[in-house]
Design a protein around this motif. Sequence first.
Motif, PDB file in Angstrom:
ATOM      1  N   ASP A   1       0.791  -1.154   0.101  1.00  0.00           N
ATOM      2  CA  ASP A   1      -0.092  -0.031   0.019  1.00  0.00           C
ATOM      3  C   ASP A   1       0.960   1.177  -0.117  1.00  0.00           C
ATOM      4  O   ASP A   1       0.433   2.404  -0.654  1.00  0.00           O
ATOM      5  N   ALA A   2       1.943   1.224   0.822  1.00  0.00           N
ATOM      6  CA  ALA A   2       2.736   2.455   0.902  1.00  0.00           C
ATOM      7  C   ALA A   2       3.575   2.569  -0.600  1.00  0.00           C
ATOM      8  O   ALA A   2       3.896   3.711  -0.805  1.00  0.00           O
ATOM      9  N   ALA A   3       3.949   1.571  -1.126  1.00  0.00           N
ATOM     10  CA  ALA A   3       4.679   1.676  -2.233  1.00  0.00           C
ATOM     11  C   ALA A   3       3.715   2.199  -3.351  1.00  0.00           C
ATOM     12  O   ALA A   3       4.183   3.164  -3.984  1.00  0.00           O
ATOM     13  N   LEU A   4       2.478   1.907  -3.398  1.00  0.00           N
ATOM     14  CA  LEU A   4       1.504   2.185  -4.349  1.00  0.00           C
ATOM     15  C   LEU A   4       1.178   3.718  -4.065  1.00  0.00           C
ATOM     16  O   LEU A   4       1.274   4.456  -4.997  1.00  0.00           O
ATOM     17  N   ASP A   5       1.317   4.140  -2.917  1.00  0.00           N
ATOM     18  CA  ASP A   5       1.071   5.445  -2.677  1.00  0.00           C
ATOM     19  C   ASP A   5       2.117   6.481  -2.895  1.00  0.00           C
ATOM     20  O   ASP A   5       1.853   7.520  -3.596  1.00  0.00           O
ATOM     21  N   MET A   6       3.353   5.879  -2.772  1.00  0.00           N
ATOM     22  CA  MET A   6       4.557   6.614  -2.975  1.00  0.00           C
ATOM     23  C   MET A   6       4.629   6.899  -4.680  1.00  0.00           C
ATOM     24  O   MET A   6       4.903   7.725  -5.032  1.00  0.00           O
ATOM     25  N   LEU A   7       4.351   5.835  -5.345  1.00  0.00           N
ATOM     26  CA  LEU A   7       4.318   5.726  -6.642  1.00  0.00           C
ATOM     27  C   LEU A   7       3.341   6.583  -7.592  1.00  0.00           C
ATOM     28  O   LEU A   7       3.735   7.295  -8.485  1.00  0.00           O
ATOM     29  N   LEU A   8       2.279   6.398  -6.954  1.00  0.00           N
ATOM     30  CA  LEU A   8       0.877   6.917  -7.731  1.00  0.00           C
ATOM     31  C   LEU A   8       0.731   8.344  -7.292  1.00  0.00           C
ATOM     32  O   LEU A   8       0.111   9.148  -8.232  1.00  0.00           O
ATOM     33  N   VAL A   9       1.087   8.760  -6.119  1.00  0.00           N
ATOM     34  CA  VAL A   9       0.675  10.185  -5.585  1.00  0.00           C
ATOM     35  C   VAL A   9       1.812  10.892  -5.299  1.00  0.00           C
ATOM     36  O   VAL A   9       2.093  11.948  -5.865  1.00  0.00           O
ATOM     37  N   ARG A  10       2.514  10.434  -4.061  1.00  0.00           N
ATOM     38  CA  ARG A  10       3.486  11.454  -3.628  1.00  0.00           C
ATOM     39  C   ARG A  10       4.669  11.669  -4.318  1.00  0.00           C
ATOM     40  O   ARG A  10       4.865  13.090  -4.291  1.00  0.00           O
ATOM     41  N   ARG A  11       5.245  11.092  -5.201  1.00  0.00           N
ATOM     42  CA  ARG A  11       6.307  11.430  -5.940  1.00  0.00           C
ATOM     43  C   ARG A  11       6.118  12.613  -6.866  1.00  0.00           C
ATOM     44  O   ARG A  11       6.769  13.456  -6.804  1.00  0.00           O
ATOM     45  N   ASP A  12       5.066  12.434  -7.526  1.00  0.00           N
ATOM     46  CA  ASP A  12       4.555  13.581  -8.700  1.00  0.00           C
ATOM     47  C   ASP A  12       4.127  14.976  -7.675  1.00  0.00           C
ATOM     48  O   ASP A  12       4.459  15.936  -8.088  1.00  0.00           O
TER      49      ASP A  12
ATOM     50  N   GLU B   1       0.536  14.573 -19.390  1.00  0.00           N
ATOM     51  CA  GLU B   1       0.237  14.087 -20.554  1.00  0.00           C
ATOM     52  C   GLU B   1      -1.508  14.835 -20.898  1.00  0.00           C
ATOM     53  O   GLU B   1      -2.065  14.272 -21.820  1.00  0.00           O
ATOM     54  N   GLY B   2      -1.554  15.624 -20.185  1.00  0.00           N
ATOM     55  CA  GLY B   2      -3.003  16.268 -20.266  1.00  0.00           C
ATOM     56  C   GLY B   2      -4.057  15.747 -19.393  1.00  0.00           C
ATOM     57  O   GLY B   2      -5.348  15.621 -19.875  1.00  0.00           O
ATOM     58  N   VAL B   3      -3.645  14.840 -18.638  1.00  0.00           N
ATOM     59  CA  VAL B   3      -4.767  13.651 -17.874  1.00  0.00           C
ATOM     60  C   VAL B   3      -4.437  13.964 -16.451  1.00  0.00           C
ATOM     61  O   VAL B   3      -3.214  13.995 -15.901  1.00  0.00           O
ATOM     62  N   TYR B   4      -5.288  14.141 -15.685  1.00  0.00           N
ATOM     63  CA  TYR B   4      -5.396  14.170 -14.253  1.00  0.00           C
ATOM     64  C   TYR B   4      -6.244  12.968 -13.762  1.00  0.00           C
ATOM     65  O   TYR B   4      -7.592  13.010 -13.947  1.00  0.00           O
ATOM     66  N   LEU B   5      -5.562  12.079 -12.930  1.00  0.00           N
ATOM     67  CA  LEU B   5      -6.022  11.052 -12.307  1.00  0.00           C
ATOM     68  C   LEU B   5      -5.753  11.216 -10.831  1.00  0.00           C
ATOM     69  O   LEU B   5      -4.831  11.319 -10.522  1.00  0.00           O
ATOM     70  N   THR B   6      -6.958  10.850 -10.030  1.00  0.00           N
ATOM     71  CA  THR B   6      -6.757  10.575  -8.499  1.00  0.00           C
ATOM     72  C   THR B   6      -5.861   9.568  -8.351  1.00  0.00           C
ATOM     73  O   THR B   6      -6.009   8.565  -9.204  1.00  0.00           O
ATOM     74  N   ARG B   7      -5.641   9.209  -7.269  1.00  0.00           N
ATOM     75  CA  ARG B   7      -4.896   7.896  -6.692  1.00  0.00           C
ATOM     76  C   ARG B   7      -5.978   6.780  -6.988  1.00  0.00           C
ATOM     77  O   ARG B   7      -5.531   5.722  -7.383  1.00  0.00           O
ATOM     78  N   ASP B   8      -7.188   7.046  -6.563  1.00  0.00           N
ATOM     79  CA  ASP B   8      -8.259   5.907  -6.343  1.00  0.00           C
ATOM     80  C   ASP B   8      -8.529   5.472  -8.074  1.00  0.00           C
ATOM     81  O   ASP B   8      -8.564   4.436  -8.299  1.00  0.00           O
TER      82      ASP B   8
END
Length: 1024
Positions: A469-480, A489-496
């Motif tokens: 869970d923490a790895a996904l949070d780091m990769l999908l949200v926090r790093r960017d 890319e002109g795309v806005y996606l939330t973590r969920d």
Amino acid sequence: MAGVETAVLKAASTAAGWLWRSRLGQVPGARLADRPVRPAARWRRPEELGAPEARRLAEELAGRLGGAAARLPEHERLAALDAVADAFAGLGRVDADAVFAADLDPVRLAALLRVPPESGLSPAAEALARDLIRLACAHAVEYLTTLPSFGARAEVELVRRTGALQRSVDRLAEAGGDGAGHAFEERYARWVADTHGRLQLFGLTTGRAREEWPLDLAYIGLGVSGEQPPALPGEPGPHRTTLRADQALGAAERVLLRGPAGSGKSTLLQWLALNAARRAEGPWALSVPFVLRLRSFTTSEALPLPEEFLKAAGVPLSAPPGWVEGLMLSGRALVLVDGVDEVPQRLRGRTETWLRSLISAFPKARYVVTTRPSAVPEDWLAREGFAAHSLLPMEREEVGAFIGHWHRAARAECPGEDLDAYESSLREAVTARRDLGRLATNPLMCALLCALNRDRRMQLPRARKELYDAALDMLLVRRDTEREISGVEGVYLTRDEQILLLQRFAYWLIRNGQVEAGREEAVELVAEWLEVMPQVQGDPERVFTHLLIRSGLLREPVKGSVDFVHRTFQDYLGAKAAVESRDFGVLVKNAQDDTWDDVIRMAVGHARPDERTRILRGLLRRADKVKGVRSRLVLLAAACLEHAPEVDPALRGEIQSRTQELLPPTRFSQAAELAKAGELVLDLLPGPDSLSEVAAAAVVRTAVLVGGPRALAHIARFRADARPAVKAQLANGWQYFDRATYVEEVLAEADLSHTYLTCDSAEALAQWGRLPRARCLTLHGELGIPSAVTARADLEGITFEETETLTDLSPLSVLGHLNQLGLYDCPRVDSLAPLSGMPLHTLTLARVRAGLPLGPLAHLEELTHLSLDFATDVTRLSELPAPTPLRSLGLWQGARSVELHGLERWQDLDVLAISAERQAAQLAAQRSVPDLRILQMHSMAVDPSLLVRHERLDRLFLYKCTLTSGLEPLLELPRLTRLTVSFSAGPVDISPLATRQDLFIDVYGPHTLLGAESFPPERLSYKD
């Protein structure tokens, strides 16, 4: 001009120049020997040398040797001189033709000469005779090059050889288009080195570019399960040991490499390909690698043929016609097949057929195949001669090395960031915290911990699910977010939203038995899912591109093909999707498929309590319904409990009860499966009372693999058990725990007699020093011969493993009680002379320097047990200077070329191990052989009818052998009471032996036996 042609002309011009200078300057010979000895009186110039000339050379040279020659009694010295003369006479003429046939190489000429077996020399005299033959050949070649006719004869030989070489070059040009094949091989090698020379390290990727790191920097050597020949031939089964992966893979032509998810199988193949492309030193230095990832062929109608290898591997180069097939036929091809477990079960039969057909058509090629452990049966490809190895969990030293590699790469990525504190805190955490220590067992999990430790400022999660869970949070949200990167890319996606799309993609792959998909198909899937996600802005192509580039979880290994960066993330996200879709029946239905194991375990972690109950009860019901997989499904349910934070007590009790029915384990493979259930199994494991030796050893092994304080307490219950198999597991266990604690709790009170403890660090040596009863030691790695070892005057046995720095054995001479010595993979030991006069009765030399002189064996007067597993300078046993009292002799794979002529010298020999069919034929043909009590045959085709002459035989070992006929002739061996087998092909019918009530059979490794039902359990035992 082709490179070979250039080499030919250079060689010709060099030789011609030598001849011309020889004519003009009258060079006195080739200067191959200092102070040349004339083989005849000055008034004679014989052009061929026979026994009289050889006798004259030997007599003169013996006077120069001094030392051992001078100490020999006169009659033995004269006998040695006569043996040299007889050896020359046995060869026939030694003239210009003979030395040209040996390429003017005295060593090659000496290899053709044999001390006659009928000479009856003592070991010391025989050693002198061999030394004199070597010296006499050097002086003979020197003399022949001084003859007046030699120059003209050499010119004729040179012209002939140059013509033969030119004709070979012409044939090569016709086959490969003027060296086109060689030129292409160089281009291909550069491509492989560039492509496979870099590695992605998890947690070190930023921005759009996916950073890659030199494989040399990022790779750490991994350990695999291995076997080494027993120190004493006839010991029950091979010694289980840990080998370097590269060593294990280099020692066999065909290898099946097993390892769980994240254990480094694919990276290891990448490392092999890189080293083959670079012509690195090792058994694959002349090999040409072909990396074939099976995941790429799951949607193909057929698997690639050799000429399609390059296209299948995504190589953008075109080879000359027949190039790949030529390499396969010659044996230079190294075929690296990755991921049998990533092939759907329905297609694995096709994969097996493909591999078998390749091996049948190209038997000389080398093959390495990787898979997860449960994907194929244990004997899969056994009949094709594949050696099976398993990647082992990383030990503390390996974990520390990986942490160091990762942080060095991180410093290169962010040179201004101070990472010392992060590195030291993580090193301390994985040692002090059991929960983290259990997670950090493979490269993927170690990389996750490194990345999260840095990202979360040294605040690490405790459970595997929390880690993901923490790895996904780091990769999908926090790093960017922390880098203020959004909408690239002109795309806005939330973590969920990202997780929802990724887990649907993962679950689609799992349901369809795939690990990758075509990019176009993936975009079409995203388009379907976006229909119910109207809030997402962007067309399917841009949304998918965003996931591919920004998530850090997807990759495009070859253009147009997409997969997850690691199968573990696919299984984790797919399990979440399965639970959210309430596909509990789908999970249970597929539980028999090993590719779903991790999915099911993670689904239990994702599920709510009532959903968890449905999954686990479904597994138990299916275990009752499908009898063939009952044990497997029960153990899977038990392993799921470790991922379940909350389970109904009654259900937990039922799973525990069913698991207990599978106890105690009687094989180490069962111990490994039980250990997956975690601490749950510790409450069920029995104590030492009433357990057989094998079961007690397996129980200790189970607790060792579970780890932790509770496991240590259970192991301590066995510390008074003095049975050898149990003591071996107690000794093995100290590598998995804090050594100081393990010494106090277990080893301090254990009976360690004749039990080897492995030390691979200064810390381990320090703890070994606290065990005065530990008189046998294995030194693994670059430790040399420490003073702590030479200070132990009571040391009885020592083994050195895998050391490049050990050269001099002299420090061992102070150990007056040392009676056992083993050298395994010690290629730089230069002499055995320091062992002279020591009280050794057991000596094992395995994979030491080729040609290591064995003359000092003649001075080991108490030696009774000798094992050789390397290319010796001895060609037949009559040349082996072993003492007469020898009782046990092992000629393992490295010594399979040694002929058995002279075996009759050791009349007291009663234990013999051989490793070649030629040796077996020689044993059967000899008129007189010792009365063998134990015979071990290794890696050969065996005709049992040839063994009936050994009437005193009471134990027979057939290890990795095939049979040319049935086992019925063994009934004619009146004293045979135990047969140990490990067949490399089957099926084998053992039913003819059932009538012998006093005959017991031990079976090691994979097997396909017929007639096992004819034996009561106490007469047929299965070992690991």
